[in-house]
Design an enzyme around this catalytic site. Structure first.
Site, PDB file in Angstrom:
ATOM      1  N   GLU A   1       0.872  -1.174   0.000  1.00 30.53           N
ATOM      2  CA  GLU A   1       0.000   0.000   0.000  1.00 30.53           C
ATOM      3  C   GLU A   1       0.902   1.215   0.000  1.00 30.53           C
ATOM      4  OE1 GLU A   1      -2.745   0.127   3.221  1.00 30.53           O
ATOM      5  OE2 GLU A   1      -3.547  -1.843   2.754  1.00 30.53           O
TER       6      GLU A   1
ATOM      7  N   ASP B   1      -5.623   9.632  10.168  1.00 26.04           N
ATOM      8  CA  ASP B   1      -4.301   9.115  10.504  1.00 26.04           C
ATOM      9  C   ASP B   1      -3.764   9.670  11.811  1.00 26.04           C
ATOM     10  OD1 ASP B   1      -3.482   7.284   8.389  1.00 26.04           O
ATOM     11  OD2 ASP B   1      -3.780   9.017   7.080  1.00 26.04           O
TER      12      ASP B   1
ATOM     13  N   TYR C   1     -11.021  -4.346   3.482  1.00 24.15           N
ATOM     14  CA  TYR C   1     -10.045  -3.899   4.481  1.00 24.15           C
ATOM     15  C   TYR C   1     -10.815  -3.671   5.767  1.00 24.15           C
ATOM     16  CZ  TYR C   1      -6.083  -1.038   6.270  1.00 24.15           C
ATOM     17  OH  TYR C   1      -5.036  -0.531   6.986  1.00 24.15           O
TER      18      TYR C   1
END
Lengths: 416, 277
Positions: free
Chosen positions: B50, B61, B176
């Site tokens: 990735e 994040d 995911y």
């Protein structure tokens, strides 16, 4: 999906029916959030649509607006300023007289009732100037809920009185050092908190931006400004104003003033952006409509200050509350369709307006509405004496005296 | 048409072990080092890569990946350069699947059609775009699928059974699963809870399920890998890269070796995990 030509849901001959079901105002708005937040945002939408239909909710909000916030705020004819500028009659909507000193309380009272309905026990918020942080801390104190306020470290410095106020009100203030330490960074950090605490936390967004349904519900709670102004103006003058002016950062006070007037197409609506050092100075302003282009940030598509790679610029304004590189999506749409004009005003013009209002009317405006006033001072002299101009005086200036003192000192030093 | 991602998962299933997926930020700390890091990952046991597309405002994040994005942007990284990085990687590696991961705005500004055409041309296999939930599929997901790229969706602990079909609807390549409520590189994933969640997802899809967020060590990789078709390690690698840099944030002689060492250990971890199904 949205296209440039799509109109808001409902009658195409009204400007007041948006957003559509997916939260779009034309091309703008929407729900661009991480999957973790999606279920909660859908819950919020559901809770809000139920609350809107519940007379008890509206009754409780009305009561708080009256007995706690001090609404309706007065509509004030600024006689000496009108004389000094020598043109249109100037009225102020005195939202700086609300409890906590700004329009932010209107939205916070509405949202805290929603948070309670949803059973949330912890409230988070972002703040720039600290006005929304103070209003959030206030309603959390009033209802006994925990408040966590994210504030850019730069803003913590320049808005110290509001930081102290939030702490007195029992809120935890978390300075955000990422980026330039301003409103955008505070919002990023609040979103990060929310992703990790979705079960118990309500995110009380302070402006008419973010993912759907926030732009809609913040607008609805702030529209009390325009509704009152409309009624008060009809009572005072027997007619609607020729123009209504408000400052725009994220744009909550402006959409609150404008929305009830959108279909009165004879009323000219003007949003005043933070021009900072000037809109031609790269990264030197926060005028996203005058100097930005459409992009996606903080859950919605809207005009953004950004570079050619789609990286968001920090922007600059002397006013912490306008120092944001985006704007509420409904404003982007209103600009796009031409219903509202958006103009920039520089830091130094806002400072002059701050002094002007203090001197002529005995009112210290916050630096945010000082921007709106600077534009009023530009256009009023060119208007006829029987024309009427109304401006939302959305915040008081006590929090800014330190910033203003520093800026004036710097100006004098440069002049010598 | 079978994509590299689908082929790789099928091959690993035949081998009876989960995939090791590694996340690094494109251009961190510079283009040349970043290319070297990608090669080191593929050479020391990463099954899929990735590659982060840096963004100024990475809302999902944690501090490690935020810092990596800043280093990359300070070094002059752009989306065009990240695509070029893939093109150069493909000069020597035609097999390792590459998934670009990031946020929508840089793609939107690049132009969706131009981006998809260039991504295909340089050999990108899939996309993960954090701020494009299923409600926004017309933006990029459907055009990407039509172009022949996999569009990988995130499922999270807040995605309940009612919502899961919406999330799985247009996803492809793999699912995911975000193991924690929260941002990258913070809490640790709990294998028991993750196992239940993966089983719940597999009830509704035949796609492989990879798990990320909160997987840091070779043991984590082994434990989570035992209940999933793949594990994603991001922040731990990014932190390892950060720790190898000099005071000015520049790569050192240790950078590639540090990446190789951690990847080798993680690869051993997934090989201990055995067959999840």
């Amino acid at each position: 999906m949205s296209t440039q030509t799509s109109s808001p849901a409902g009658q195409p001959n009204s400007y007041r029916t948006g957003p559509d079901e997916a939260g779009h105002f034309g091309l703008f708005g929407g729900r661009f959030v991480a999957e973790t937040l999606m279920p909660l945002i859908l819950d919020l939408e559901q809770a809000y649509s139920e609350a809107k239909e519940d007379p008890a909710f509206q009754a409780e909000l009305d009561n708080l607006n009256t007995s706690y916030a001090g609404r309706p705020s007065p509509l004030y004819f600024a006689e000496r300023l009108t004389d000094e500028l020598g043109g249109a009659k100037i009225y102020f909507k005195r939202d700086e007289l609300n409890h906590t000193g700004s329009h932010k309380i209107n939205n916070c009272l509405g949202q805290i009732l929603l948070a309670r309905r949803m059973g949330k026990t912890r409230i988070i918020a972002e703040t720039g100037a600290g006005q929304h942080g103070v209003a959030t801390a206030t309603v959390c104190a009033r209802f006994g809920l925990k408040a966590v306020i994210y504030m850019g470290a730069t803003d913590v410095e320049r808005q110290a009185p509001n930081v102290f106020r939030m702490k007195l009100l029992g809120a935890e203030v978390i300075p955000v050092t990422a980026g330039a330490g301003t409103l955008k960074d505070a919002m990023n950090e609040a979103l990060r908190d929310w992703v990790a605490t979705v079960d118990e936390t309500y995110y009380l967004i302070g402006t008419a931006a973010g993912p759907h349904p926030y732009p809609m519900l913040v607008r609805d709670f702030q529209s009390i400004i325009g509704k009152e102004t409309r009624e008060q103006m009809l009572a005072a003058e027997g007619r609607l104003p020729d123009a209504a002016v408000a400052c725009v950062g994220g744009g909550s006070n402006a959409i609150g003033l404008f929305h009830p007037f959108l279909d009165d197409t004879d009323v000219r609506l003007i949003g005043v952006e933070a021009g900072g050092h000037g809109v031609d100075v790269e990264n030197g302003h926060a005028a996203s409509l005058s100097g930005g282009r459409p992009g996606v940030l903080h859950g919605n598509r809207t005009f953004l200050l950004q570079d050619d790679d789609g990286q968001i610029l920090e922007g600059h304004s002397i006013s912490a509350g306008l120092d944001y590189p985006g704007i509420g999506p409904e404003h982007s749409w209103l600009k796009d369709i031409g219903r509202v004009d958006y103009v920039p005003v520089t830091d130094s013009e806002a400072l002059e307006a701050f002094k002007l209002l203090s001197r002529t009317e005995g009112i210290l405006p916050a630096l945010e509405p000082a921007h709106a006033l600077a534009h009023v001072a530009k256009i009023a002299p060119g208007m006829a004496k029987d024309q009427i101009l109304v401006m939302n005086l959305c915040g008081r200036g006590d929090k800014d005296v330190h910033t203003v003192a520093e800026a004036l000192k710097a100006q004098e030093a440069r002049a010598q | 048409m079978t994509t590299r991602i689908e082929a790789r998962f099928a091959a690993l299933k035949a081998q009876g072990r989960p995939a090791l997926m590694t996340y690094v930020m494109g251009g961190d700390p510079d283009m040349e080092t970043s290319l070297g890091i990608m090669k080191a990952l593929a050479g020391s046991g990463a099954d899929l890569i990735e590659l982060g597309m840096p963004f100024s405002d990475p809302m999902a994040d944690g501090p490690a990946i935020q810092a990596a994005g800043r280093r990359s942007l300070l070094g002059g990284q752009t989306l065009a350069k990240t695509l070029h990085l893939v093109e150069r990687f493909r000069e020597t590696d035609g097999d390792t699947p590459i998934i670009l991961m990031g946020y929508y705005n840089p793609i939107y500004i690049y132009g969706v059609d131009a981006f998809l055409a260039e991504a295909l041309r340089v050999g990108v296999d899939g996309l993960i775009v954090v701020d494009l939930p299923p409600e926004t599929d017309d933006e990029l997901c459907i055009p990407a699928l039509e172009a022949g790229l996999n569009f990988v969706r995130l499922a999270t602990p807040t995605t309940d059974d009612k919502r899961l079909p919406t999330v799985l609807g247009n996803t492809s390549g793999f699912v995911y699963y975000v193991a924690i409520k929260g941002i990258t590189g913070t809490a640790s994933a709990d294998p028991a809870k993750v196992g239940e969640a993966v089983a719940r997802i597999k009830n509704q899809t035949d796609l492989p399920v990879a798990v990320g967020f909160g997987i840091k060590t070779p043991d984590d990789a082994a434990n989570i890998g035992a209940v999933a078709d793949g594990v994603v390690v991001g922040s731990a690698l990014v932190n390892t890269i950060a720790a190898s840099l000099d005071a000015d944030g520049k790569a050192t002689d240790m950078t590639l070796q540090a990446v190789t060492d951690l990847t080798t250990d993680l690869a051993a971890g997934v090989r201990r995990a055995g067959n999840p199904s």
